[in-house]
Design an enzyme around this catalytic site. Structure first.
Site, PDB file in Angstrom:
ATOM      1  N   GLY A 133      37.812 -46.765 -55.029  1.00 17.07           N
ATOM      2  CA  GLY A 133      39.233 -46.585 -54.731  1.00 17.07           C
ATOM      3  C   GLY A 133      40.021 -47.882 -54.828  1.00 17.07           C
ATOM      4  O   GLY A 133      41.160 -47.954 -54.363  1.00 17.07           O
ATOM      5  N   LYS A 135      54.774 -58.849 -60.007  1.00 15.79           N
ATOM      6  CA  LYS A 135      54.741 -59.741 -58.837  1.00 15.79           C
ATOM      7  C   LYS A 135      55.132 -61.161 -59.248  1.00 15.79           C
ATOM      8  O   LYS A 135      55.917 -61.831 -58.565  1.00 15.79           O
ATOM      9  CB  LYS A 135      53.339 -59.740 -58.214  1.00 15.79           C
TER      10      LYS A 135
END
Ligand SMILES: NC(=O)c1ccc[n+]([C@@H]2O[C@H](COP(=O)([O-])OP(=O)(O)OC[C@H]3O[C@@H](n4cnc5c(N)ncnc54)[C@H](OP(=O)(O)O)[C@@H]3O)[C@@H](O)[C@H]2O)c1
Length: 361
Positions: free
Chosen positions: A210, A228
């Site tokens: 995950g 970012k």
């Protein structure tokens, strides 16, 4: 004791981060009342296709039911109090009140008009969503024109990256370069490669654990890291666009059109080239890291060899690291390091931003 001041909160995005935020606000309610004399009151929750609005504040029972429904995958419009609401501007008109704070926990461009309208009306806006600040430079400037915008969670999740950079700049320091590892997923990949795992095994493990988005290409493409980096670049007042950033994608374009299972099966072909890159780096006492670099008006993002005994070389697993080089931090950079993802740390950064805005009112 005085009655706490109500601060209306409108939440766009009730996914992992949005739900963690709602839970944290409730858990901290008595502290907010006793220490800050305020009460954050959710007046609207909105997801992709619907909304639940109560101008008096959603009751505890309603909120709990909505969180349970969203956790179970039920859209808000299908809940007893929900309705279809595709236009976020209307939500603001209905739910917005003086001193309201709008939170963007989506990953969508669609919220931008509503966010700008909210700022224009003097509401506060808190972003976890990077997209509003990584569209055109002109739109970025529109967002920055308001003193009521906060966005700490957009880079490094709960790590104090934005605040640290803002403090450096506000104190008159000259930031000359920023470098770092901004993706926990790609950090995991690099660490696994360093330990001898094949590229395909490392990507599959990251997917299984995950650590990646449902489609791992969303991480391997590098655009999340580029966004970012762009936010940090723009804080330096360098008017770059996303397209100005050189981004290395960690899979060939030929694999773009495959389904996720096909993609995960086909990446075996990348094992050998990546193993050769790892060996070449190790032969020089270096390790591969997916590194963002902001320097001399330029920005680049990609897999690069770094010395093993450097801060980036020592970085392991999913941690992020951001190093600020400046006139005052010339001999050794100011380094921020720690987990750069996770719904709880991200929600906590958003909550801190909300409280900072509420204190301005
Ligand atoms: N997860 C992290 O660790 C982390 C860390 C730092 C920053 N972030 C950022 O935080 C944001 C949320 O992340 P997440 O993990 O919570 O994502 P998520 O679980 O996928 O949730 C996204 C939510 O946004 C909603 N949404 C999408 N488009 C919308 C729209 N136009 N209007 C209103 N709601 C909309 C979705 O609605 P549906 O439920 O209807 O699909 C969903 O509820 C992203 O921008 C992410 O990059 C996340």
């Amino acid at each position: 004791m005085s009655i706490p001041r109500n601060v209306p909160v409108i939440l766009f995005g009730v996914g992992g981060v949005g739900r963690a935020l709602v839970r944290q606000v409730l858990a901290a309610r008595s502290r907010h009342a006793s220490r800050l004399h305020l009460r954050l009151e959710f007046v609207a929750l909105c997801d992709r296709t619907g909304a639940v609005v109560d101008v008096h504040g959603l009751s505890d029972d309603t909120r709990s039911a909505l969180l349970a429904a969203k956790s179970a995958g039920t859209p808000l419009r299908q809940t007893p109090t929900g309705h279809s609401q595709p236009d976020p501007n209307i939500i603001l008109e209905v739910a917005g009140r003086d001193g309201a704070i709008v939170i963007d926990c989506t990953a969508s461009d669609d919220t931008c008009p509503a966010l700008l309208m909210a700022l224009g009306q003097g509401y506060g806006v808190v972003l976890a969503n990077k997209r509003p600040l990584t569209g055109s430079w002109a739109t970025y400037r529109q967002f920055m024109a308001s003193p009521r915008l906060r966005y700490e969670a957009t880079v490094g999740a709960g790590l104090p990256v934005i605040g640290t950079l803002r403090n450096l700049l506000d104190a008159g320091d000259q930031v000359t370069a920023i470098e770092g590892a901004f993706s926990g997923t790609l950090g995991y990949l690099c660490s696994q490669l360093q330990r001898g795992a094949s590229y395909s095994a490392a990507v599959r493990a990251a997917h299984r654990l995950g650590y990646t988005e449902p489609d791992p290409r969303d991480d391997l493409g590098g655009m999340d890291v580029a966004r970012k980096a762009l936010i940090l670049v723009r804080m330096l007042d360098w008017p770059l666009e996303l397209t100005d950033i050189t981004v290395e994608t960690l899979y060939p374009a030929a694999l773009s059109g495959l389904s996720v299972p096909q993609f995960l099966e086909s990446i075996k072909v990348l094992d050998e080239p990546y193993a050769m890159r790892v060996q070449a780096a190790q032969a020089q006492g270096q390790a591969l890291r997916y590194r963002a670099e902001v320097r001399e008006g330029r920005c680049q993002v990609g897999m690069e060899p770094v010395p093993l005994d450097s801060p980036l070389g020592r970085l392991q697993g999913t941690d992020n690291l951001i190093a600020f080089h400046s006139a005052r931090y010339a001999a050794s950079p100011l380094v921020v390091q720690g987990p750069g993802a996770g719904v709880e740390v991200t929600a906590a950064a958003i909550l801190a931003d909300i409280l900072a805005l509420a204190a301005l009112a």
